[in-house]
Design an enzyme around this catalytic site. Structure first.
Site, PDB file in Angstrom:
ATOM      1  N   GLY A  31       0.794  -1.217   0.000  1.00  0.00           N
ATOM      2  CA  GLY A  31       0.000   0.000   0.000  1.00  0.00           C
ATOM      3  C   GLY A  31       0.826   1.266   0.000  1.00  0.00           C
ATOM      4  N   THR A  32       1.944   1.273   0.714  1.00  0.00           N
ATOM      5  CA  THR A  32       2.767   2.483   0.781  1.00  0.00           C
ATOM      6  C   THR A  32       3.300   2.848  -0.599  1.00  0.00           C
ATOM      7  OG1 THR A  32       3.397   2.188   3.092  1.00  0.00           O
ATOM      8  CG2 THR A  32       4.901   3.459   1.710  1.00  0.00           C
ATOM      9  N   ASN A  64      -7.474   4.298   9.078  1.00  0.00           N
ATOM     10  CA  ASN A  64      -6.748   3.186   9.688  1.00  0.00           C
ATOM     11  C   ASN A  64      -6.743   3.237  11.211  1.00  0.00           C
ATOM     12  OD1 ASN A  64      -4.962   5.469   8.813  1.00  0.00           O
ATOM     13  ND2 ASN A  64      -3.506   4.422  10.154  1.00  0.00           N
ATOM     14  N   GLN A 113      -7.184  -0.185   4.362  1.00  0.00           N
ATOM     15  CA  GLN A 113      -7.937  -0.671   5.519  1.00  0.00           C
ATOM     16  C   GLN A 113      -9.317  -1.180   5.142  1.00  0.00           C
ATOM     17  OE1 GLN A 113      -7.091  -1.171   8.706  1.00  0.00           O
ATOM     18  NE2 GLN A 113      -4.993  -0.572   8.227  1.00  0.00           N
ATOM     19  N   HIS A 157      -1.315  -7.912   2.739  1.00  0.00           N
ATOM     20  CA  HIS A 157      -1.226  -8.441   4.104  1.00  0.00           C
ATOM     21  C   HIS A 157      -2.354  -7.971   5.014  1.00  0.00           C
ATOM     22  CE1 HIS A 157       0.588  -5.054   6.611  1.00  0.00           C
ATOM     23  NE2 HIS A 157       0.716  -4.570   5.400  1.00  0.00           N
ATOM     24  N   THR A 197      10.948  -6.704 -11.442  1.00  0.00           N
ATOM     25  CA  THR A 197      10.548  -8.095 -11.605  1.00  0.00           C
ATOM     26  C   THR A 197       9.375  -8.410 -10.678  1.00  0.00           C
ATOM     27  OG1 THR A 197      12.818  -8.724 -12.148  1.00  0.00           O
ATOM     28  CG2 THR A 197      11.328 -10.488 -11.457  1.00  0.00           C
ATOM     29  N   CYS A 227       5.793   7.538  17.758  1.00  0.00           N
ATOM     30  CA  CYS A 227       6.944   7.672  18.641  1.00  0.00           C
ATOM     31  C   CYS A 227       8.094   8.293  17.877  1.00  0.00           C
ATOM     32  CB  CYS A 227       7.353   6.309  19.193  1.00  0.00           C
ATOM     33  SG  CYS A 227       8.680   6.405  20.412  1.00  0.00           S
TER      34      CYS A 227
END
Length: 394
Positions: free
Chosen positions: A75-76, A160, A188, A210, A246, A336
């Site tokens: 997704g990124t 998300n 999401q 995933h 590839t 963080c």
């Protein structure tokens, strides 16, 4: 505090969900085979056939044409390709605005900020309501002020963190009134909501394997045939010369198998997860009456498997670690940086103060979630909250 649970409880499916057995089997079988799908010999042609059959399956699942499915590493990458590529394709002297929201995933937020810092773009941040939703009228009002200056609009399908579902089709229609391409991050949403690319009106849509029970490292940008972003990656010209590299045949096959399995069970699974989610909300608030459910009310405006709370007087990090010590995995919306927790950018954009934005937790349910998982949270959340509050007062 000793652990009160006797089993591991995984309620962080929005971060990643366990691979489905059929996807593992498909990927394992393909890993034992040889062939670069760009090669012309028999092994390459066999791999190409697997890729193209997978492309057709994914197109059917997501309401697209096979030629519109562009494989990526996730997704990124898909978001980066859409946001940067569409901006580069359309920018000219005046057309430099990128319209998006402050509640987007960082794959979009940071892409937009990078374009602004290095590529001459102007980021225009669309306001959201207290649930984190964007109004089509608000989008129209922003565009109409300077429509000829807007390069692209990007609004995620479902948030998300808090699970709020956006009116994507209406937002895309507004963008198209002014001839502006519309991108949506559906990473999401894809596991729990029916995604129909054609019906949505989007020009570009990102999905990730995933989140569906497929492997990490595979995804797709579903891209309308008339839409041609400038590539982010250059090389062998694969994927319409939009995303060279590839192709990972085993991961692509597993992605397709997982997506098909997910789609076949989606209606029943959505109802099951919504019932579990509602029970989780009820039990948490019964034990911690001042807990605040963030995002849209349970219903069609919220992802079925999302329950996002703020706990007054608590730090999200403390809650997270105390729950983890009890065998319960969830997540906190705060980021963080250099070891210092920062408040959730999503909650801040929704109007929450710093304390509420820092003291939040996301419980996200998925295809392996059970009622026992929900009950395990309810059994310890009261004591966990009390301990976190006592730590905060010190």
């Amino acid at each position: 505090m000793s652990s009160q649970t006797t089993r591991s409880v995984y309620l962080d499916h929005a971060a990643t969900t366990p691979m489905r057995p059929e996807a593992i089997a498909a990927m394992t079988e393909e890993l034992a085979r040889l062939g670069n799908p760009s090669s012309l010999h028999a092994a390459g042609r066999r791999a190409r056939r697997v890729v193209e059959e997978s492309r057709e399956q994914l197109a059917e699942v997501f309401g697209a044409r096979p030629s519109e499915v562009v494989f990526t590493s996730g997704g990124t990458e898909a978001d980066n390709l859409a946001v940067k590529g569409l901006y580069w394709a359309r920018r000219d002297g005046a057309r430099r605005q990128v319209l998006t929201t402050s509640v987007e995933h960082h794959a979009v937020l940071d892409s937009v900020r990078w374009l602004e810092d290095t590529q001459g773009a102007e980021a225009v941040w669309l306001g959201v309501d207290v649930d984190g939703a964007v109004s089509p009228d608000a989008l129209r009002a922003v565009i109409s002020r300077a429509a000829d200056q807007v390069a692209v609009v990007s609004v995620m399908w479902a948030n998300n963190e808090v699970g709020t579902v956006q009116p994507v089709a209406e937002l895309a229609a507004v963008a198209h009134e002014y001839g502006i391409p519309f991108h949506t991050d559906a990473v999401q949403a894809a596991a729990q909501l029916p995604i129909d690319f054609a019906a949505s009106g989007a020009d570009a849509l990102a999905v990730s394997a995933h989140k569906l029970g497929g492997p990490v490292g595979a995804g797709a940008l579903i891209l309308a045939r008339s839409t041609e972003p400038v590539p982010v990656l250059h090389g062998g010209g694969q994927e319409r010369d939009i995303r060279s590299g590839t192709l990972d045949t085993p991961a692509i096959r597993a992605f397709a198998v997982a997506a098909v399995a997910c789609a076949q069970a989606r209606a029943e699974e959505g109802a099951r997860l919504a019932a579990l989610r509602d029970d989780l909300v009820r039990q948490v608030i019964a034990v911690v009456p001042d807990a605040i459910l963030n995002g849209a009310a349970p219903g069609p405006g919220r992802l079925p498997g999302n329950a996002h709370f703020s706990f007054p007087g608590c730090e999200g990090d403390a809650l997270l670690m105390l729950l983890d010590a009890n065998g319960i995995a969830c997540s906190t919306g705060s980021a963080c940086s250099a070891g210092v927790a920062e408040p959730s950018h999503v909650l801040l954009a929704m109007g929450a103060d710093d304390a509420r934005a820092r003291g939040s937790l996301r419980f996200s349910l998925g295809h392996t979630s059970t009622r026992q998982d929900v009950d395990a949270v309810a059994a310890v959340i009261g004591e966990v909250t009390d301990r976190a509050r006592r730590a905060g007062t010190r």
